[in-house]
Design a protein around this motif. Structure first.
Motif, PDB file in Angstrom:
ATOM      1  N   ALA A 195       0.821  -1.205   0.000  1.00 23.08           N
ATOM      2  CA  ALA A 195       0.000   0.000   0.000  1.00 23.08           C
ATOM      3  C   ALA A 195       0.851   1.249   0.000  1.00 23.08           C
ATOM      4  O   ALA A 195       0.348   2.360   0.061  1.00 23.08           O
ATOM      5  CB  ALA A 195      -0.908   0.004   1.226  1.00 23.08           C
ATOM      6  N   LYS A 463      -8.092  -7.350  -1.124  1.00 24.41           N
ATOM      7  CA  LYS A 463      -7.264  -7.244   0.076  1.00 24.41           C
ATOM      8  C   LYS A 463      -8.134  -7.036   1.316  1.00 24.41           C
ATOM      9  O   LYS A 463      -8.946  -6.119   1.368  1.00 24.41           O
ATOM     10  CB  LYS A 463      -6.282  -6.084  -0.064  1.00 24.41           C
ATOM     11  CG  LYS A 463      -5.403  -5.863   1.163  1.00 24.41           C
ATOM     12  CD  LYS A 463      -4.472  -4.672   0.946  1.00 24.41           C
ATOM     13  CE  LYS A 463      -3.614  -4.389   2.175  1.00 24.41           C
ATOM     14  NZ  LYS A 463      -2.735  -3.204   1.979  1.00 24.41           N
ATOM     15  N   ASN A 480      -7.404  -4.421  -5.050  1.00 22.66           N
ATOM     16  CA  ASN A 480      -6.051  -3.968  -4.771  1.00 22.66           C
ATOM     17  C   ASN A 480      -5.131  -4.170  -5.975  1.00 22.66           C
ATOM     18  O   ASN A 480      -3.953  -4.435  -5.824  1.00 22.66           O
ATOM     19  CB  ASN A 480      -5.500  -4.719  -3.551  1.00 22.66           C
ATOM     20  CG  ASN A 480      -4.171  -4.188  -3.061  1.00 22.66           C
ATOM     21  OD1 ASN A 480      -3.189  -4.920  -2.992  1.00 22.66           O
ATOM     22  ND2 ASN A 480      -4.117  -2.895  -2.722  1.00 22.66           N
ATOM     23  N   ARG A 623      -5.047 -11.926   0.880  1.00 27.15           N
ATOM     24  CA  ARG A 623      -5.169 -11.484  -0.503  1.00 27.15           C
ATOM     25  C   ARG A 623      -5.968 -12.526  -1.290  1.00 27.15           C
ATOM     26  O   ARG A 623      -5.505 -13.646  -1.537  1.00 27.15           O
ATOM     27  CB  ARG A 623      -3.792 -11.282  -1.129  1.00 27.15           C
ATOM     28  CG  ARG A 623      -2.867 -10.332  -0.348  1.00 27.15           C
ATOM     29  CD  ARG A 623      -3.388  -8.904  -0.324  1.00 27.15           C
ATOM     30  NE  ARG A 623      -2.528  -8.036   0.466  1.00 27.15           N
ATOM     31  CZ  ARG A 623      -1.671  -7.160  -0.053  1.00 27.15           C
ATOM     32  NH1 ARG A 623      -1.537  -7.053  -1.360  1.00 27.15           N
ATOM     33  NH2 ARG A 623      -0.938  -6.402   0.741  1.00 27.15           N
TER      34      ARG A 623
END
Length: 656
Positions: A195, A463, A480, A623
């Motif tokens: 991120a 995510k 994501n 994930r």
């Protein structure tokens, strides 16, 4: 998004020759270049005049002498049903048959010189005439007024109306690129899946290595090796830790290249060109160190690697938003991945002077005009297809010449999924959506203990971050990143997709009975959560030095597939060139292509909060692989995430 222009000039494209919009008559024996004025350059958005003395570097692109004939010849040499199949042309034959004539080049140069411009480069294929001059000279030559306009948080230069040229030159001028700044820059399509936002760099030429990044543990040396038994279950399952990053040997094994290597096919005899922006000062050191550490039986020798980096344009008035260090990472990934899959191939890196169309097109044209490589991997693109006609037509001509010469050009399909989050509507990315190139989509790849492909599904990631014992947001998490794809609004359905791509996909984003080009064509590993181990010089708190981390993106998929095709070249003893017609006619619905389907799976990922060490704490997240909540989906058969599927070892190498 890179462009604000929303109306496009028709151009000749695969699948049929569209009518070209006529030039509009202007005063004093001049004709407009249609749609050369950005729509955002309105009187209301103007904030200042452009300084008359400002220096501009631009290119006047020239029409082919026979656009329809060039497209017909391109289809002939690439279509396995054609008598002209693989009867490629030399660069000289392309120039003699299709390029602008010397007389045309001379006429354009004479006009530009008479207008006070200094003439720059004219490439060997006579694709364009480069010129340098002042804003005042541009205003006089093209009968416009240059100003600065506020658009999407930037202040960009543009003309107040369409550019125009003297009427005798109107049929020779394809378009002009560089007079306006209607570009919000190409972006490389790589990601580490964290991120942490990419840091912006200083000016090109004085750029330090990018900020350091390391993967935290635990992680697995192969898919499923380690399972998280200490954190809460996700969807009722204890998840495997994400792989630490696949090595060259693991990817060669997963894609069946080991068998070809036993037959002496490892890419030798083929040159892979990699086109990006700028040039990393540590590229050979990093790539050779990487090979020594992770693939010692396949070193990258000095004789295998060369580069040509265009120097920065001095005095160019343009926003500096290029993140040069980010492009260094892109170059390093591309070189290391291509060598990993095809360790016998030669590598040529060509770096543009900056990350704008003007420079990246010149870098690509440099390779094509001189046939300096047999395969070209490009890992960058626009956000969507909001592209002015001049750029589309110029790129189209470069890619057609590549097809005529038997050069395979591969573009990553993008890392933003269907682009709805950024654009509000679904769209593939340009240049991946262009019809004369091969668009490479992305997958999530599970490589088992013995190097086998355990499963492969579409790369679209959800995510869910573990906070206070719970995963937020709940399954399937928040989007994501994932492979780009979808149906083009810009290009009609090409001949090679007819009868293979389902109508349900080709008719998306269309009106009436029209069908569009669907992206991608083929796919390979891209998910950073099942990604590639990469080595690069980075800047850490204790200095700048080489280190390794896991990375992904369709920037990985493109050089991986380019490497696979280089191995196919050496196994089959010919250069495959533009492979889309073969892919769709000969390999679709056969065992040569592994049909990539949806798989219900997820991995547990642990990251350093500060990206480099545990001093700032750890971040844990689940994930989800092949995130379902997009407008593009991984399905049985052709789909708009993975295309036809992924290459299936020796069967693919022999059939293409």
């Amino acid at each position: 998004m890179r462009r604000s222009l929303t109306v496009f000039l028709s151009l000749a494209v695969v699948g049929g020759l569209a009518a070209t919009a006529p030039a509009v008559a202007s005063a004093q024996g001049r004709q407009d270049i249609p749609q050369s004025h950005p729509l955002w350059a309105s009187p209301q958005a103007k904030v200042a005049d452009t300084a008359p003395s400002a220096k501009l570097d631009f290119r006047v692109y020239l029409n082919l002498r026979d656009q329809a004939g060039a497209e017909a010849a391109a289809q002939s040499v690439s279509d396995p049903d054609s008598k002209g199949y693989r009867n490629y042309l030399s660069p000289q034959q392309v120039r003699d048959r299709f390029s602008a004539s010397d007389q045309t080049v001379g006429a354009v140069k004479s006009w530009l010189q008479g207008s006070g411009f200094q003439i720059g480069d004219v490439p060997s294929n006579r694709a364009y005439v480069e010129a340098v001059g002042t804003a005042d000279q541009v205003q006089q030559a093209f009968a416009v007024k240059l100003g600065k306009y506020s658009v999407k948080g930037q202040t960009l230069r543009a003309a107040d109306k369409n550019l125009s040229v003297p009427a005798p030159l109107a049929n020779d001028v394809l378009g002009v690129i560089g007079v306006d700044q209607a570009t919000s820059l190409f972006k490389p399509d790589h990601t580490d899946g964290s991120a942490t936002p990419a840091a912006q760099s200083a000016k090109p030429g004085v750029v330090a290595p990018g900020p350091g990044f390391r993967n935290a543990g635990p992680c697995s040396t192969y898919y499923g090796e380690k399972v998280d038994t200490t954190d809460p279950a996700y969807q009722g399952k204890q998840l495997p830790y994400a792989p630490c990053g696949y090595t060259p040997a693991q990817l060669r094994s997963a894609y069946g290249l080991d068998t070809a290597a036993k037959l002496g096919a490892d890419g030798r005899g083929t040159t892979i060109a990699i086109v990006d922006a700028f040039g990393s000062p540590t590229i050979y050191s990093d790539a050779s160190t990487y090979a020594k550490r992770n693939d010692p039986s396949h070193p990258l020798t000095q004789g295998q690697f060369s580069q040509h980096v265009f120097p920065p344009t001095p005095g160019q008035e343009a926003p500096d938003q290029c993140d040069a260090a980010g492009w260094y990472g892109e170059e390093t990934l591309d070189v290391e991945a291509a060598h990993a899959l095809a360790p016998g191939a030669n590598l040529l890196y060509v770096g543009g002077a900056d990350c704008q169309d003007l420079s990246l097109d010149a870098a690509l044209n440099y390779v094509i005009a001189g046939h300096k490589a047999d395969i070209v991997s490009n890992s960058y693109g626009d956000t969507g297809e909001d592209i002015p006609a001049d750029e589309v037509k110029a790129f189209n001509q470069i890619s057609i010449q590549a097809v005529l010469e038997g050069i395979g050009v591969y573009f990553s399909s993008g890392d933003n999924g269907d682009e709805v989050a950024r654009l509000g509507t679904p769209s593939p990315d340009f240049s991946a959506s262009a019809p004369w190139i091969t668009a490479v989509g992305g997958t999530s790849l599970a490589v088992g203990k013995n190097g086998q492909r355990t499963f492969e599904t579409g790369w679209e990631t959800g995510k869910s971050t573990l906070k206070n014992g719970a995963y937020t947001p709940a399954f399937p998490g928040a989007f994501n990143g994932g492979a780009g794809g979808g149906t083009s609004r810009l290009f009609p359905q090409p001949f090679y997709q007819k009868g293979v791509v389902p109508d349900a996909l080709s008719t998306k984003n269309q009106t009436g009975n029209a069908k569009g080009r669907v992206v991608p064509d083929i796919s390979a590993v891209a998910d950073p959560n099942t990604g590639f181990l990469m080595g690069q010089t980075q800047t850490f708190p204790d200095g700048a030095y080489y280190d390794q981390y896991r990375i992904g993106g369709t920037s990985l998929a493109s050089p991986v597939f380019a490497g696979i095709m280089a191995v196919a070249d050496s196994l089959d003893h010919f250069h495959h060139g533009f492979i889309n017609p073969v892919l769709y006619k000969l390999t679709s619905r056969t065992s040569a292509i592994s049909d990539v389907k949806h798989v219900d799976a997820a991995v547990q990922r642990v990251d350093y909060a500060n990206s480099v060490d545990a001093s700032g704490g750890l971040l844990t997240s689940a994930r989800t692989l092949d995130y379902p909540n997009l407008t593009i989906h991984t399905t049985k058969g052709y789909d708009d995430v993975t295309g036809l599927g992924s290459p299936n070892g020796l069967a693919f190498l022999l059939l293409v």
